[in-house]
Design a protein around this motif. Sequence first.
Motif, short mmCIF file in Angstrom:
data_model
loop_
_atom_site.label_atom_id
_atom_site.label_comp_id
_atom_site.label_asym_id
_atom_site.label_seq_id
_atom_site.Cartn_x
_atom_site.Cartn_y
_atom_site.Cartn_z
N UNK A 229 0.83 -1.21 0.00
CA UNK A 229 0.00 0.00 0.00
C UNK A 229 0.86 1.26 0.00
N UNK A 230 2.01 1.23 0.67
CA UNK A 230 2.92 2.37 0.67
C UNK A 230 3.57 2.56 -0.70
N UNK A 231 3.94 1.45 -1.33
CA UNK A 231 4.53 1.52 -2.67
C UNK A 231 3.53 2.10 -3.65
N UNK A 232 2.29 1.65 -3.54
CA UNK A 232 1.24 2.16 -4.43
C UNK A 232 1.05 3.66 -4.21
N UNK A 233 1.08 4.10 -2.97
CA UNK A 233 0.93 5.52 -2.68
C UNK A 233 2.12 6.32 -3.19
N UNK A 234 3.32 5.79 -3.02
CA UNK A 234 4.53 6.50 -3.44
C UNK A 234 4.60 6.69 -4.95
N UNK A 235 3.94 5.85 -5.69
CA UNK A 235 4.03 5.96 -7.15
C UNK A 235 3.46 7.25 -7.67
N UNK A 236 2.61 7.92 -6.87
CA UNK A 236 2.01 9.18 -7.30
C UNK A 236 2.96 10.36 -7.10
N UNK A 237 4.06 10.14 -6.39
CA UNK A 237 5.02 11.23 -6.14
C UNK A 237 5.86 11.50 -7.39
N UNK A 238 6.19 12.77 -7.58
CA UNK A 238 7.06 13.13 -8.70
C UNK A 238 8.46 12.56 -8.43
N UNK A 239 9.28 12.52 -9.46
CA UNK A 239 10.64 12.01 -9.30
C UNK A 239 11.42 12.81 -8.27
N UNK A 240 11.19 14.12 -8.20
CA UNK A 240 11.92 14.98 -7.27
C UNK A 240 11.60 14.66 -5.81
N UNK A 241 10.37 14.29 -5.53
CA UNK A 241 10.00 14.05 -4.13
C UNK A 241 9.93 12.57 -3.76
N UNK A 242 10.10 11.69 -4.74
CA UNK A 242 9.95 10.26 -4.47
C UNK A 242 10.95 9.75 -3.43
N UNK A 243 12.23 10.00 -3.63
CA UNK A 243 13.24 9.43 -2.73
C UNK A 243 13.14 9.98 -1.31
N UNK A 244 13.03 11.30 -1.12
CA UNK A 244 12.87 11.79 0.26
C UNK A 244 11.58 11.28 0.93
N UNK A 245 10.51 11.22 0.16
CA UNK A 245 9.25 10.74 0.72
C UNK A 245 9.32 9.25 1.03
N UNK A 246 10.06 8.51 0.23
CA UNK A 246 10.24 7.09 0.50
C UNK A 246 10.99 6.89 1.81
N UNK B 42 0.12 9.78 0.51
CA UNK B 42 -0.56 10.49 -0.58
C UNK B 42 -0.82 11.94 -0.21
N UNK B 43 -1.16 12.19 1.04
CA UNK B 43 -1.44 13.57 1.46
C UNK B 43 -0.17 14.43 1.46
N UNK B 44 0.99 13.82 1.64
CA UNK B 44 2.25 14.57 1.66
C UNK B 44 2.78 14.91 0.27
N UNK B 45 2.25 14.27 -0.74
CA UNK B 45 2.73 14.51 -2.11
C UNK B 45 2.31 15.91 -2.55
N UNK B 46 3.27 16.68 -3.00
CA UNK B 46 3.00 18.04 -3.45
C UNK B 46 2.85 18.11 -4.97
N UNK B 47 3.70 17.40 -5.68
CA UNK B 47 3.67 17.39 -7.14
C UNK B 47 3.17 16.02 -7.60
N UNK B 48 1.86 15.89 -7.73
CA UNK B 48 1.19 14.63 -8.00
C UNK B 48 1.48 14.16 -9.41
N UNK B 49 1.90 12.91 -9.53
CA UNK B 49 2.11 12.29 -10.84
C UNK B 49 0.82 11.57 -11.21
N UNK B 50 0.16 12.06 -12.22
CA UNK B 50 -1.15 11.52 -12.60
C UNK B 50 -1.05 10.09 -13.12
#
Length: 145
Positions: free
Chosen positions: A101-118, A132-140
């Motif tokens: 479920x975390x991996x699925x949520x992280x996939x919506x993060x942009x490349x710039x925020x993916x690693x720090x958010x992970x 998902x709520x922490x993602x600022x630049x949502x990858x559609x």
Amino acid sequence: MQNYKNHARYYPFHHFIITPLTLVYLGWTISNLVRSINSGEVISIQVYHLIGAFILFLLPLLARIYALKNQDRIIRLEMRQRYFELTGKSFQDKEKKLRLSQIIALRFASDEELLPLMEKTIEEKLRAKKVKQLIKNWQEDRRRV
């Protein structure tokens, strides 16, 4: 633009036609069985119809489960590829520390925020909703099932 508030998807044919119709048919069949039992009629035909209605009710649910399981596998592969492209390393170590479920949520993060958010997700054991709520630049992703 897709974001946390509007990312949930409904497939109208499945959610609003097939599933409700199979529920109505199952309910109607149960009602007929109960009526037959109460009136003392032979119930073998009604039981036969109940089995058929139950099978019909399960089929769209099973098809949905198959689609979602396949989608989960694709998401894991996609995240493995993205992680490798961003770091040059295997995702295997991180994947072991994350729930699906975390991996699925992280996939919506942009490349710039993916690693720090992970890293934050692993360290703080964040739930998928919070990720998902922490993602600022949502990858559609409008191709999800």
